[in-house]
Design a protein around this motif. Sequence first.
Motif, PDB file in Angstrom:
ATOM      1  N   GLY A 106      78.262 100.259  38.475  1.00 55.85           N
ATOM      2  CA  GLY A 106      79.450  99.412  38.593  1.00 55.85           C
ATOM      3  C   GLY A 106      80.438  99.944  39.615  1.00 55.85           C
ATOM      4  N   GLY A 107      80.591 101.275  39.656  1.00 54.11           N
ATOM      5  CA  GLY A 107      81.465 101.870  40.655  1.00 54.11           C
ATOM      6  C   GLY A 107      80.946 101.647  42.062  1.00 54.11           C
ATOM      7  N   PHE A 108      79.625 101.705  42.237  1.00 53.56           N
ATOM      8  CA  PHE A 108      79.022 101.454  43.548  1.00 53.56           C
ATOM      9  C   PHE A 108      79.187  99.995  43.954  1.00 53.56           C
ATOM     10  CE2 PHE A 108      75.204 100.390  46.118  1.00 53.56           C
ATOM     11  CZ  PHE A 108      75.488 101.168  47.227  1.00 53.56           C
ATOM     12  N   ASP A 131      80.840 113.358  32.001  1.00 55.87           N
ATOM     13  CA  ASP A 131      80.213 113.602  33.301  1.00 55.87           C
ATOM     14  C   ASP A 131      80.278 112.396  34.233  1.00 55.87           C
ATOM     15  OD1 ASP A 131      78.635 115.298  35.118  1.00 55.87           O
ATOM     16  OD2 ASP A 131      77.045 113.855  34.752  1.00 55.87           O
ATOM     17  N   ALA A 132      79.529 111.337  33.926  1.00 55.37           N
ATOM     18  CA  ALA A 132      79.293 110.281  34.907  1.00 55.37           C
ATOM     19  C   ALA A 132      80.559 109.569  35.370  1.00 55.37           C
ATOM     20  CB  ALA A 132      78.302 109.256  34.339  1.00 55.37           C
ATOM     21  N   SER A 133      81.517 109.370  34.471  1.00 54.25           N
ATOM     22  CA  SER A 133      82.692 108.563  34.819  1.00 54.25           C
ATOM     23  C   SER A 133      83.768 109.356  35.541  1.00 54.25           C
ATOM     24  CB  SER A 133      83.289 107.942  33.551  1.00 54.25           C
ATOM     25  OG  SER A 133      83.855 108.937  32.718  1.00 54.25           O
ATOM     26  N   VAL A 134      83.655 110.678  35.557  1.00 56.60           N
ATOM     27  CA  VAL A 134      84.698 111.547  36.112  1.00 56.60           C
ATOM     28  C   VAL A 134      84.210 112.169  37.417  1.00 56.60           C
ATOM     29  CG1 VAL A 134      86.120 113.600  35.712  1.00 56.60           C
ATOM     30  CG2 VAL A 134      85.571 112.068  33.803  1.00 56.60           C
ATOM     31  N   GLY A 135      85.000 112.069  38.462  1.00 53.99           N
ATOM     32  CA  GLY A 135      84.653 112.764  39.696  1.00 53.99           C
ATOM     33  C   GLY A 135      84.411 111.885  40.899  1.00 53.99           C
ATOM     34  N   GLY A 136      84.272 110.565  40.697  1.00 51.81           N
ATOM     35  CA  GLY A 136      84.204 109.654  41.829  1.00 51.81           C
ATOM     36  C   GLY A 136      82.829 109.410  42.413  1.00 51.81           C
ATOM     37  N   LYS A 137      81.760 109.946  41.793  1.00 48.38           N
ATOM     38  CA  LYS A 137      80.423 109.662  42.300  1.00 48.38           C
ATOM     39  C   LYS A 137      79.940 108.328  41.734  1.00 48.38           C
ATOM     40  CE  LYS A 137      78.494 114.226  43.317  1.00 48.38           C
ATOM     41  NZ  LYS A 137      77.397 115.166  43.017  1.00 48.38           N
ATOM     42  N   ASN A 138      79.513 107.451  42.625  1.00 55.21           N
ATOM     43  CA  ASN A 138      78.992 106.146  42.229  1.00 55.21           C
ATOM     44  C   ASN A 138      77.709 105.917  43.014  1.00 55.21           C
ATOM     45  OD1 ASN A 138      81.753 105.216  41.005  1.00 55.21           O
ATOM     46  ND2 ASN A 138      82.230 105.811  43.102  1.00 55.21           N
ATOM     47  N   GLY A 139      76.697 105.341  42.369  1.00 48.80           N
ATOM     48  CA  GLY A 139      75.475 105.114  43.125  1.00 48.80           C
ATOM     49  C   GLY A 139      74.329 104.625  42.284  1.00 48.80           C
ATOM     50  N   ASN A 144      62.181 106.027  42.124  1.00 51.55           N
ATOM     51  CA  ASN A 144      62.357 106.977  41.022  1.00 51.55           C
ATOM     52  C   ASN A 144      63.275 108.140  41.402  1.00 51.55           C
ATOM     53  OD1 ASN A 144      60.207 107.937  42.812  1.00 51.55           O
ATOM     54  ND2 ASN A 144      59.955 109.586  41.331  1.00 51.55           N
ATOM     55  N   LEU A 145      63.812 108.130  42.612  1.00 57.09           N
ATOM     56  CA  LEU A 145      64.655 109.236  43.078  1.00 57.09           C
ATOM     57  C   LEU A 145      66.094 109.009  42.644  1.00 57.09           C
ATOM     58  CD1 LEU A 145      63.198 109.697  46.675  1.00 57.09           C
ATOM     59  CD2 LEU A 145      62.644 111.000  44.606  1.00 57.09           C
ATOM     60  N   LYS A 146      66.621 109.961  41.881  1.00 56.65           N
ATOM     61  CA  LYS A 146      67.923 109.813  41.243  1.00 56.65           C
ATOM     62  C   LYS A 146      69.070 109.819  42.254  1.00 56.65           C
ATOM     63  CE  LYS A 146      69.133 110.581  37.420  1.00 56.65           C
ATOM     64  NZ  LYS A 146      69.749 109.732  36.387  1.00 56.65           N
ATOM     65  N   ASN A 147      69.927 108.791  42.152  1.00 62.31           N
ATOM     66  CA  ASN A 147      71.229 108.775  42.839  1.00 62.31           C
ATOM     67  C   ASN A 147      71.123 109.032  44.336  1.00 62.31           C
ATOM     68  OD1 ASN A 147      72.429 108.426  40.264  1.00 62.31           O
ATOM     69  ND2 ASN A 147      72.475 110.636  39.941  1.00 62.31           N
ATOM     70  N   GLN A 148      70.093 108.492  44.967  1.00 56.41           N
ATOM     71  CA  GLN A 148      69.907 108.721  46.405  1.00 56.41           C
ATOM     72  C   GLN A 148      70.850 107.863  47.253  1.00 56.41           C
ATOM     73  OE1 GLN A 148      67.343 110.863  48.189  1.00 56.41           O
ATOM     74  NE2 GLN A 148      67.898 111.814  46.249  1.00 56.41           N
ATOM     75  N   ILE A 149      71.299 106.743  46.701  1.00 53.13           N
ATOM     76  CA  ILE A 149      72.169 105.833  47.448  1.00 53.13           C
ATOM     77  C   ILE A 149      73.513 105.776  46.734  1.00 53.13           C
ATOM     78  CG2 ILE A 149      72.426 103.506  48.394  1.00 53.13           C
ATOM     79  CD1 ILE A 149      69.911 105.019  49.367  1.00 53.13           C
ATOM     80  N   GLY A 150      74.595 106.073  47.434  1.00 50.84           N
ATOM     81  CA  GLY A 150      75.877 106.026  46.741  1.00 50.84           C
ATOM     82  C   GLY A 150      77.044 106.425  47.614  1.00 50.84           C
ATOM     83  N   VAL A 151      78.206 106.445  47.000  1.00 56.50           N
ATOM     84  CA  VAL A 151      79.451 106.806  47.673  1.00 56.50           C
ATOM     85  C   VAL A 151      80.283 107.672  46.725  1.00 56.50           C
ATOM     86  CG1 VAL A 151      79.524 104.693  49.066  1.00 56.50           C
ATOM     87  CG2 VAL A 151      80.618 104.728  46.820  1.00 56.50           C
ATOM     88  N   ILE A 152      81.216 108.404  47.308  1.00 62.47           N
ATOM     89  CA  ILE A 152      82.234 109.084  46.504  1.00 62.47           C
ATOM     90  C   ILE A 152      83.518 108.293  46.668  1.00 62.47           C
ATOM     91  CG2 ILE A 152      83.599 111.178  46.210  1.00 62.47           C
ATOM     92  CD1 ILE A 152      81.192 112.800  47.081  1.00 62.47           C
ATOM     93  N   ASN A 153      83.947 107.655  45.600  1.00 65.63           N
ATOM     94  CA  ASN A 153      85.115 106.780  45.627  1.00 65.63           C
ATOM     95  C   ASN A 153      85.705 106.738  44.220  1.00 65.63           C
ATOM     96  OD1 ASN A 153      86.980 104.876  46.631  1.00 65.63           O
ATOM     97  ND2 ASN A 153      85.702 103.183  45.915  1.00 65.63           N
ATOM     98  N   VAL A 154      86.975 107.059  44.087  1.00 68.14           N
ATOM     99  CA  VAL A 154      87.531 107.233  42.746  1.00 68.14           C
ATOM    100  C   VAL A 154      87.978 105.909  42.136  1.00 68.14           C
ATOM    101  CG1 VAL A 154      88.247 109.593  43.198  1.00 68.14           C
ATOM    102  CG2 VAL A 154      89.866 107.734  43.622  1.00 68.14           C
ATOM    103  N   PRO A 155      87.909 105.798  40.808  1.00 69.98           N
ATOM    104  CA  PRO A 155      88.426 104.615  40.115  1.00 69.98           C
ATOM    105  C   PRO A 155      89.945 104.634  40.085  1.00 69.98           C
ATOM    106  CG  PRO A 155      87.725 106.247  38.528  1.00 69.98           C
ATOM    107  CD  PRO A 155      87.352 106.798  39.876  1.00 69.98           C
ATOM    108  N   LYS A 156      90.532 103.543  39.648  1.00 74.69           N
ATOM    109  CA  LYS A 156      91.981 103.498  39.461  1.00 74.69           C
ATOM    110  C   LYS A 156      92.397 104.270  38.220  1.00 74.69           C
ATOM    111  CE  LYS A 156      93.063 101.469  43.135  1.00 74.69           C
ATOM    112  NZ  LYS A 156      93.845 102.214  44.135  1.00 74.69           N
ATOM    113  N   MET A 157      91.506 104.353  37.255  1.00 76.50           N
ATOM    114  CA  MET A 157      91.713 105.188  36.076  1.00 76.50           C
ATOM    115  C   MET A 157      90.401 105.289  35.318  1.00 76.50           C
ATOM    116  SD  MET A 157      93.710 102.899  33.173  1.00 76.50           S
ATOM    117  CE  MET A 157      95.095 102.488  34.233  1.00 76.50           C
ATOM    118  N   VAL A 158      90.310 106.284  34.456  1.00 74.59           N
ATOM    119  CA  VAL A 158      89.221 106.393  33.485  1.00 74.59           C
ATOM    120  C   VAL A 158      89.860 106.374  32.106  1.00 74.59           C
ATOM    121  CG1 VAL A 158      87.367 107.851  32.579  1.00 74.59           C
ATOM    122  CG2 VAL A 158      87.734 107.703  35.055  1.00 74.59           C
TER     123      VAL A 158
END
Length: 355
Positions: A106-108, A131-139, A144-158
């Motif tokens: 969803g973040g991606f 883990d997953a919701s904190v830190g700005g990693k989205n992808g 079968n390769l984990k999280n190979q496509i993504g961006v670092i972009n922070v949410p407005k809040m968690v």
Amino acid sequence: MHSIQANNYLVHFNVKGYEQLNLHLIENKYSNIFIIVDNNTNELCLPYFLPFLETDLTIEIIEFEAGEHNKNIETCVQIWNVLTELGADRKTLIINLGGGVVTDLGGFVASTFKRGIDFIHIPTTLLAMVDASVGGKNGVDLGNLKNQIGVINVPKMVLIDTQYLETVPQNEMRSGLAEMLKHGLIYDKLYWQQFLDLKSVDFADFDSLIYRSVEIKNEIVTQDPTEKNIRKSLNFGHTLGHAIESYFLENENKKTLLHGEAIAVGMILESYISWSNKLITQDDYKEIKSCLKSIYDTIIFDEKDIDPILDLLIHDKKNEYGSIQFALIEGIGKIKINQSVENELILKAFQDYKS
């Protein structure tokens, strides 16, 4: 519990989080809201969440099928199409209500739709909360390769509300616990020691353990948002763990592992490597192995499994110039990043894991 200041956003807890969410809606004058869920959170979490939402804005629900195998670009394309068809624009807000697959994907989706629209994470599993919701990693995964496509972009809040954990099965709780154990091993020895005897853990005060885990991850990420240095420490157990998870995901003869189950194996293997490199004592290693094996089932590896797992290591995102880079513990509560490890030592780690 006090909110935690992260990089350009806040992590709120329990009832206060909903107050801050509604205030955010008033202040930002969004055009509409899209809530991304999977079929599990649509059924189990959305009815709990919606009454907290105080707004006259149009709310649309986008559901996709639960599971890591749906965390891919095809699911994103489907969601982008729905957003377009239902009139999402630059002033749309996306709320990701779910576990790590939902928050990652969803973040991606939000970060790339119309070059980026606002999003908020409301994690509903232990893994997503710590883990997953904190830190700005989205992808998303690439095959079968984990999280190979993504961006670092922070949410407005968690917004972390531990009431959602009542909907989480025990195996999923154990999966999330692996990341909490990792936080102790890499950063806080006293925190790690609280989990050495799970029977003595005060689960009535589990909120405080979750809070500390979020604090640890946030303290690391705040120092190094784009993973050039100390943030690599969060990958302890993940270099081998992700390769194992990917291998079991693609192999129809293997039972798919939950993320935390694979990472628990990875932490044992990488602790063995740390011990072999004289970074931790033998007693430290025995303590780590004993603790993790008391919580997680031993995974069976055949001889023919190891080479394909090693082949998958080359796709690890920490690798530089073709060299596989490990984050190893240097005493419990400390970390040493950018460590090269020979395959021969990895094979010995697998042999020791079986014993």
